[in-house]
Design an enzyme around this catalytic site. Structure first.
Site, PDB file in Angstrom:
ATOM      1  CB  THR A 153       4.167  -2.400   9.016  1.00  0.00           C
ATOM      2  OG1 THR A 153       4.661  -2.292  10.365  1.00  0.00           O
ATOM      3  CG2 THR A 153       4.995  -1.503   8.102  1.00  0.00           C
ATOM      4  CG  ASN A 193      12.041   2.705   1.436  1.00  0.00           C
ATOM      5  OD1 ASN A 193      10.851   2.424   1.472  1.00  0.00           O
ATOM      6  ND2 ASN A 193      12.940   2.042   2.148  1.00  0.00           N
ATOM      7  CE1 TYR A 217       6.588  -4.004   5.944  1.00  0.00           C
ATOM      8  CE2 TYR A 217       7.945  -5.960   6.267  1.00  0.00           C
ATOM      9  CZ  TYR A 217       7.160  -4.950   6.778  1.00  0.00           C
ATOM     10  OH  TYR A 217       6.938  -4.874   8.128  1.00  0.00           O
ATOM     11  CE1 TYR A 229      -2.944   3.227 -37.981  1.00  0.00           C
ATOM     12  CE2 TYR A 229      -1.470   5.121 -37.979  1.00  0.00           C
ATOM     13  CZ  TYR A 229      -2.643   4.511 -37.560  1.00  0.00           C
ATOM     14  OH  TYR A 229      -3.502   5.183 -36.717  1.00  0.00           O
ATOM     15  CB  ALA A 263      -0.931   0.014   1.213  1.00  0.00           C
ATOM     16  CB  SER A 323      18.074  -0.314 -52.659  1.00  0.00           C
ATOM     17  OG  SER A 323      19.030  -1.299 -52.367  1.00  0.00           O
ATOM     18  CD  GLU A 333      12.132  -0.156  14.639  1.00  0.00           C
ATOM     19  OE1 GLU A 333      12.760   0.414  13.708  1.00  0.00           O
ATOM     20  OE2 GLU A 333      11.626  -1.281  14.514  1.00  0.00           O
ATOM     21  NE  ARG A 388      13.695   8.085   1.128  1.00  0.00           N
ATOM     22  CZ  ARG A 388      14.503   7.151   1.644  1.00  0.00           C
ATOM     23  NH1 ARG A 388      14.069   6.354   2.611  1.00  0.00           N
ATOM     24  NH2 ARG A 388      15.734   7.023   1.197  1.00  0.00           N
TER      25      ARG A 388
END
Length: 439
Positions: free
Chosen positions: A76, A222, A98, A365, A10, A383, A150, A15
């Site tokens: 998360t 990221n 992830y 086309y 999600a 050619s 952390e 960044r």
């Protein structure tokens, strides 16, 4: 035991500075999400993808696997919990991954599942060259995980730990959902963090173990710079596989492959060649420098380039030759046929042994629809010929140089379709008088 994967996709990728969802940014010609789905398909029985609101393109990329929407981005742990309705009553293991960790291999996922069988919760960890601001995995004397800290909350000793958390967790589905519901958002961001499940598992008396994997697999993406690093990692692996499979890459670092590029044995690839998705090159073919191929098949013994472009829907037959500055799209070049220089062949069938002269184009086309050109076996196209489709040039037919062909040419016939040359005596270039030569 059955296993399910919950893939979190999600993220907006702020960044990245892009309107494209982060998980759809490609690596080796395939979206990050689809790289991870492919690995999960080899290790898990069920896959659920969590997307954000308005991410219909991600939902299409995830198909046929079901998706759920995280309406509010509350962390998360909250994102993983959105998959709960699809996993209620699931009697097996569940892992949370992830989409911006797209290079995790199926082997690593299988090892994670095997480690989970030894404990109540298993997580993936790595030893990056620069641990930076990754969360640290704190282990006890037995090697079990005590906690994940952390970086912002770690003390000096904990920041010195080299083992870092990759964010992936794996546990019995019922336990994982219970821990997800028990998460609290008592932190500076007010979010529900998946990593807090480690502490909840420990509080329930469960063992927590870490399975280590290479940084190259677990590195998160990221930013554009990290995307470029992941591309380099993927290309190195693809080149190594091509060489191992029997192809020769004259300058491997300059050759760019797609995730599904198939090179046969004794294929030779020159410098600065780019393979888009959907390319098959059979044994013994040669791709010369600065060529670009996508969505095409090159049969055994054919030669391509230099400076050739093969677009989707092209098939180059055995021992056929496509030369420099030739572009082919949605066309079949038969066995031994040649298009040596400066030509465009679109929506065409070129028979075996035919020769396409320099400057030939198929005018396929008309501004509204595409039309087909058929060139018979052993035909010779002079050619600077324009073949205005729909048109057929028969087997062994000869089209004179400079022709504009608008009608079918029968087998064995010669076609001349150009204005008659008229010479005007005395009308050539007149010498100019030198400046300053006046009387």
């Amino acid at each position: 035991m059955p296993a399910a994967a919950i893939i979190l996709a999600a993220g907006l990728g702020t960044r990245m500075r892009s309107s494209l969802p982060k998980a759809l940014h490609p690596i080796a010609g395939r979206p990050m999400l689809n790289h991870l789905i492919a690995a999960c398909e080899a290790a898990f029985d069920r896959i659920v993808v969590v997307v954000g609101p308005g991410m219909e393109a991600l939902e299409r990329a995830a198909a046929p696997h079901p998706t759920v929407v995280q309406a509010e981005r509350l962390g998360t742990g909250h994102a993983a919990l959105q998959a709960a309705p699809l996993l209620e009553g699931f009697d097996g293991t569940a892992a949370v991954l992830y989409a911006d960790n797209p290079l995790i291999s199926a082997d690593t996922l299988r090892r994670l599942l095997a480690r989970r069988a030894e404990a109540g919760l298993a997580l993936l960890a790595m030893r990056p060259a620069d641990p930076g601001r990754y969360g640290r995995v704190v282990r006890g004397p037995s090697g079990d995980v005590l906690r994940v800290v952390e970086w912002a909350d770690a003390d000096a000793a904990e920041r010195g730990i080299g083992l870092c958390n990759a964010g992936v967790v794996c546990a019995p589905a019922a336990s994982l959902l219970r821990w997800l519901r028990a998460l609290r958002n008592h932190n500076s961001k007010g979010e529900y963090y998946l990593t807090d499940a480690v502490a909840l598992a420990r509080a329930d008396g469960e063992r927590v173990v870490a399975e280590e994997a290479p940084e190259a697999e677990l590195r998160g993406i990221n930013s554009r710079a990290e995307l470029a690093q992941a591309e380099a990692t993927a290309q190195a692996a693809l080149r190594a596989a091509a060489l191992e499979g029997g192809a020769t890459l004259a300058a491997p670092e300059t050759v760019f492959l797609s995730w599904d590029t198939r090179l046969g044995q004794d294929v030779t690839v020159g410098p600065n060649v780019v393979f888009g998705p959907g390319v098959v090159v059979e044994d013994g073919a040669e791709i010369h420098a600065f060529s670009h191929l996508a969505g095409c098949t090159v049969r055994s013994g054919a030669t391509i380039g230099p400076f050739a472009r093969l677009r989707p829907g092209t098939e180059v037959g055995p021992r056929a030759h496509v030369g420099n500055f030739v572009e082919i799209k949605a066309a079949l070049l038969g066995e031994g046929a040649k298009a040596g220089h400066l030509s465009y062949l679109g929506d065409a069938v070129v028979g075996a042994g035919a020769n396409i002269g320099a400057g030939t184009i198929t005018c396929n086309y008309d501004g509204a629809s595409k039309h087909r050109t058929e060139i018979g076996e052993n035909a010779f196209i002079g050619s600077d010929t324009a073949l205005v489709a729909p048109v057929r040039v028969g087997a062994r037919a000869l089209v004179a140089a400079g022709s504009v062909v608008t009608e079918d040419v029968p087998d064995d016939a010669m076609a001349l379709a150009r204005g008659r040359q008229v010479n005007k005596p005395g009308r050539g270039v007149k010498p100019k008088a030198a400046k300053g030569s006046g009387a």
